[in-house]
Scaffold this active site. Structure first.
Site, PDB file in Angstrom:
ATOM      1  CE  LYS A 225     -45.247  35.639  51.378  1.00  0.00           C
ATOM      2  NZ  LYS A 225     -45.810  35.603  50.007  1.00  0.00           N
TER       3      LYS A 225
ATOM      4  CB  SER B  94     -47.132  39.385  49.782  1.00  0.00           C
ATOM      5  OG  SER B  94     -46.887  38.044  49.396  1.00  0.00           O
TER       6      SER B  94
ATOM      7  CB  SER C 196     -46.027  37.271  46.533  1.00  0.00           C
ATOM      8  OG  SER C 196     -47.148  38.109  46.642  1.00  0.00           O
TER       9      SER C 196
END
Lengths: 511, 499
Positions: A83, A158, A182
């Site tokens: 990420k 997210s 997330s």
């Protein structure tokens, strides 16, 4: 399906076995994943940056060591995506924000350094909501990411990039960060497994801070065992993070293997009453209830438990999180790195004006909204009413959980109230925030929590089943998750991903 | 703009001054407060950095254990209550020298709580300064403004930032409002900061050099009609970095505020700065425009736990406090207050103490350090410590005098040679073959010769006028290359001229 497609649809565990037996090389595997990324990205857009050359070099290094007869860790040569909230030395890291565009970190996050030490090739950096603020990945400053199950839908957020990359077979494994869900909510939306470890089990050093008291790095995978294997690589004490917990951790992979025996006799499970029924879609509840039945079928004792403060979590969260965000994001001021926007002509060219212009241009609307909320919550005369009170409620929630875990081993509920929604469907921030209503409490209390697929709803979209355990009992969550995953898979006859259409794999050229 | 000032003596008559000091003491740990970056004054700009001290995304602070230990020891020396649990908090404000745009300080849970420090005044009396807290925090970097008239930001063309100092540990010692100081207000403030400097050096927790920014103070001053009246509005003069500056700031602010109040005006609550060139304080920003720092506990750092046992262990490591030591040595050395003041002002206390410990008498040690060696240090414009002579050297010379190996003249020659860098006293004496002449017949012959050559002087002496005896002594000393004992020589002369 081509040979290459067969390779990339293996689990990380299976890839590891083939690497060790010499059936495949790390380079072949890494190249196959890079090819899938090339084929899938036009329709998925999971990545913000690819690091193909570095990945192949890392794969070659592993192959060389293996050729010399070195004993290598299980995940040596198994690729991973990261990420873009986690810093990678020499690879652009942006947090999906214009304000960090072009920033090349001079250091590796502890989790990245640990994966490199094991020999995991890093494929690239995955998309997210800007600074991990959002539940759909639509807040990325660069582009949205699409859900591989239906590209008109969001992958959650997210960490939509990492979840979609894993779901679409672009990578067997990925790292996420979870501040309010997330990792877990995108896992639920994409039919994958996502784990938020106990706060302090995984180092935050090098994970760009969103809300420091809530952030935790964790694995994204297609199976519980794969997630456990990656967990074992990244977790453990780190003296660069003062909130890191000392002490040796048990093997989560071993806990997952134990769960696959599907013997849950004596296990005590609590259902969070407040996170079922009202506010949760009927089909989400239905698949959740199937999961509960399967758990009972394996010998677990299940009872419903009421947590009157559970749903207050979201209110507490939207005070504490923005407060920490407002402070953590102060450093993006144009002085030292990232974007710098000078004041327009006629405006004094001062440092303060430059900072204001940089932040105005560099941050998106959701980030600005949270900075403003948090600044207010911490301001003189407002602190006790907002931040102080939220911390007190948080303490009560922690006590509620601690009390509950005297009587039960794990708590369960649906991961999210709905399955994946369409891009653009939710415009109102408060409605968007409700997506995290079931995931936030684990962050507030520092509990380990994970999400596994519980089936598909009427529109063919995956739903998620969340398992929470007591602090530092991540292994229990893995054991239960692995058992339930095995039971679900048996019921479905095949892993959930076999139900997904993958045109990008089918169209892949063989060389 | 020249501000209206009232005469200090008049201001003190009409108003009761109250002051407060926030003294920042930079700790001399090798590394920064939250990361292992090395720090030394004067390093090449932006070279002493890590991802943490530069506040890079993803970086996290980790508390420097030594800094907390030093902070607690300093707190204990100031009689502070050490809190078992203390907490670092973020002080949020945007400024280019602050890499994270928040400072990590302590808010409602400082490591050191209330304490006090007794300071000694010129007249020998003691004044107790009450301390509110002594908390630990990290320093900011340093801005240099280029193109402005006096290095200030106003009028500068551009500014440079050096982050080397960012993250260096500080202890901020905050007094309570200090009342009852009256006309001695500036002297008390100066003595207080000097005492803190001496303590910090004695503890070896800070280099205590104000000129290198190791210490600086924010000076708060307010006036009120009488000691019974509530506190008046204060001004805060930031970052004063010399003892004289602190004293002058207080005097100036009292004179300025008194003039305002006497005219029926109101003192503004504002931050000011001390202008060394103008010898005035100048207005900065109004406190009402000041930042709301939005303090909250730093979630990146766990609370600091210091057990009562650990506090006692650290208390046991405290050396003798400077004031106590001064009094003890004054008594041991038998010095008057004035003599002791000269020793202190010369910066010779430690050197004399070490010389005595190395075996010299106190009077001998003091004579050398405040005499011959002090003259040399003034001539060379360096401190006593920087000269190539050590307390051991001085003690060795003294011991040779007492042992009769050197007379005063030879001893002085020896010290001069050490100061020239010729080596250690024993080697120098040996190299030059200096020794006190013990051969009485040789001295006697030299005396006889001198009396014969200077027959007119000899006649005077014999006539009972002893005044010109120095002429004969001088001639003998020359003849013996200074190696004769002057006392022996004069004894012989008297004997030989006595009829």
């Amino acid at each position: 399906m081509s040979q290459k497609s067969e390779l990339v649809t293996l689990t990380a565990e299976q890839m590891s076995a083939k690497l060790r037996s010499g059936e495949i090389s790390a380079r072949e595997l890494t190249q196959a994943e890079l090819d899938v990324i090339g084929a899938a990205e036009p329709s998925i857009q999971a990545f913000l940056a690819r690091s193909s050359e570095e990945a192949l070099a890392q794969a070659d290094a592993v192959d060389k060591r293996r050729a010399k007869g070195e004993e290598l860790p299980d995940l040596a040569g198994v690729p991973v995506a990261v990420k873009d909230m986690i810093v990678t030395k020499g690879i652009e890291t942006t947090a999906a924000s214009k304000i960090l565009k072009g920033w090349i970190p001079p250091y590796d996050a502890t989790v990245v350094a640990r994966m490199k030490r094991v020999g995991m090739p890093i494929l690239g950096k995955t998309n997210l909501d800007e600074f991990a603020q959002g539940s759909s990945t639509e807040n990325s400053a660069f582009h949205p990411t699409f859900n591989p199950w239906d590209t008109t839908r969001v992958p959650g957020g997210s960490g939509g990039g990492s979840a979609s990359a894993v779901a679409s077979f672009e990578s067997p494994l990925a790292l996420g960060t979870d501040t309010g869900g997330s990792i877990r909510q995108p896992a639920a939306f994409t039919g994958t497994v996502g784990v938020k470890p106990t706060y302090g089990h995984v180092s935050r050093y090098g994970a760009i801070a969103m809300a420091s008291s809530l952030d935790q790095v964790g694995p994204c995978a297609r199976t519980v065992t794969d997630a456990a294997m990656l967990y074992d690589v990244i977790a453990g004490y780190d003296d660069h993070d003062s909130t890191s917990l000392p002490g040796k951790l048990p093997s989560m992979a071993a806990a997952a293997v134990k769960g696959a025996r599907r013997d849950l006799k004596g296990l005590r499970i609590g259902i969070v009453k407040e996170a079922t029924g009202d506010g949760f879609e009927p089909e989400v509840n239905a698949s959740f209830n199937e999961g509960v039945e399967l758990l009972e079928g394996m010998g677990a004792e299940v009872k419903e438990m009421s947590f009157p403060n559970f749903l207050h979590g979201i209110r507490v969260y939207y005070v504490i999180m923005p407060a920490e965000v407002s402070s953590n994001l102060a450093r993006y001021d144009g002085m030292r790195y990232g974007l710098r926007v000078m004041p327009p002509a006629g405006v004094p060219q001062t440092a303060a004006n430059m900072m204001a212009c940089t932040r105005e241009a560099g941050f998106g609307p959701e980030v600005k909204r949270r900075i403003i909320l948090g600044t207010y919550a911490l301001s003189a005369g407002k602190y006790d009413e907002w931040y102080g009170k939220a911390q007190r409620v948080r303490t009560v929630m922690i006590q509620d959980f601690a009390k509950a875990f005297r009587d039960i081993d794990v708590l369960v509920c649906p991961t999210a109230p709905t399955s994946a929604f369409k891009l653009g469907e939710i415009q109102d921030p408060a409605t968007m925030y409700r997506n995290d209503i079931a995931t936030i409490p684990a962050n507030l209390a520092g509990l380990p929590a994970l999400s596994i697929p519980s089936g598909l709803d009427g529109s063919g979209m995956p739903t998620g089943f969340q398992i929470m355990a007591a602090q530092r009992h991540d292994d229990t969550a893995f054991t239960v998750a692995s058992a339930l995953e095995s039971a679900f898979t048996e019921k479905w006859g095949a892993p959930i991903w076999t139900k997904m259409k993958t045109p990008w794999l089918d169209s892949m050229p063989e060389e | 703009m020249t501000e209206k000032l009232m005469k200090f003596s008049e201001a003190i008559k009409r108003f009761d001054p109250v002051f407060g000091l926030e003294v920042h003491v930079e700790l001399n740990t090798n590394t920064k407060l939250f990361c292992p970056a090395h720090y030394e004054f004067g390093g090449e700009p932006n070279t002493e950095l890590t991802p943490v001290s530069l506040g890079l995304p993803g970086s996290l602070p980790v508390i420097n254990r030594q800094a907390v230990i030093d902070g607690v020891r300093l707190g204990l020396a100031l009689h502070c209550h050490v809190n078992e649990w203390s907490q670092f908090a973020r002080k949020n404000y945007f400024y280019p020298d602050m890499p994270r745009d928040y400072q990590i300080s302590q808010a409602d849970k400082p490591t050191n709580g209330e304490g006090y420090l007794d300071v000694e005044l010129e007249d020998g009396s003691t004044f107790r300064v009450p301390i509110e807290r002594a908390h630990i925090e990290d320093d900011a970097g340093k801005n240099t403004h280029i193109g402005g008239a006096d290095g200030r930001i106003e009028g500068a063309d551009y500014s440079l930032v050096d982050y080397n100092r960012a993250g260096v540990p500080l202890v901020e010692i905050v007094t309570k409002p200090v009342t009852g100081a009256g006309e001695k207000v500036a002297e008390i403030a100066g003595a207080y900061v000097r005492e803190i400097r001496d303590i910090a050096r004695a503890l070896n927790v800070s280099n205590g050099k104000l000129e290198q920014g190791n210490m600086r103070a924010d000076v708060n001053v307010s006036l009120r009609e009488s000691p019974d009246a509530p506190l008046g509005t204060r001004s805060e003069t930031k970052n004063v970095n010399s003892f004289r500056g602190i004293e002058k700031t207080i005097v100036y602010e009292i004179r300025r505020q008194a003039a305002i109040l006497a005219d029926g005006g109101q003192v503004l609550q504002e931050t000011r700065h001390w202008d060394e060139a103008m010898q005035t304080t100048a207005g900065g920003r109004l406190k009402s425009d000041a930042n709301d720092y939005r303090y909250f506990p730093d979630p990146d750092l766990a609370m600091v736990h210091i057990t009562p046992e650990q506090v006692e262990e650290l208390r046991a490591t405290l050396p003798e406090m400077p004031l106590h030591r001064k009094h003890r040595l004054q008594k041991e050395w038998g010095l008057s207050d004035f003599e002791m003041r000269d020793v202190i002002n010369a910066g010779a206390l430690d050197l004399i103490d070490q010389t005595v410990q190395a075996g010299a008498t106190a009077s001998g040690a003091r004579k050398w350090w405040l005499g011959e060696i002090m003259r040399e240090s003034n001539a060379r414009e360096v401190s006593l410590e920087e000269l190539p002579i050590t307390p051991q050297d001085v003690a060795e010379v003294e011991k040779m005098i007492v042992g009769g190996k050197l007379n005063n003249k030879l001893a002085k020659q020896t010290v001069e040679a050490v100061l020239k860098g010729e080596g250690r006293p024993g080697d120098i004496v040996e190299k030059h073959g200096w020794k006190v002449m013990n051969d009485d017949s040789a001295i006697e012959k030299a005396v006889d010769d001198a009396l014969a050559v200077n027959s007119d002087v000899a006649a005077e002496l014999k006539a009972g006028n002893m005044k010109p005896i120095g002429v004969i002594i001088g001639a003998v000393m020359r003849a013996t290359h200074g190696q004769a004992d002057a006392k022996v020589v004069s004894g012989l002369i008297i004997k030989k001229t006595r009829v």
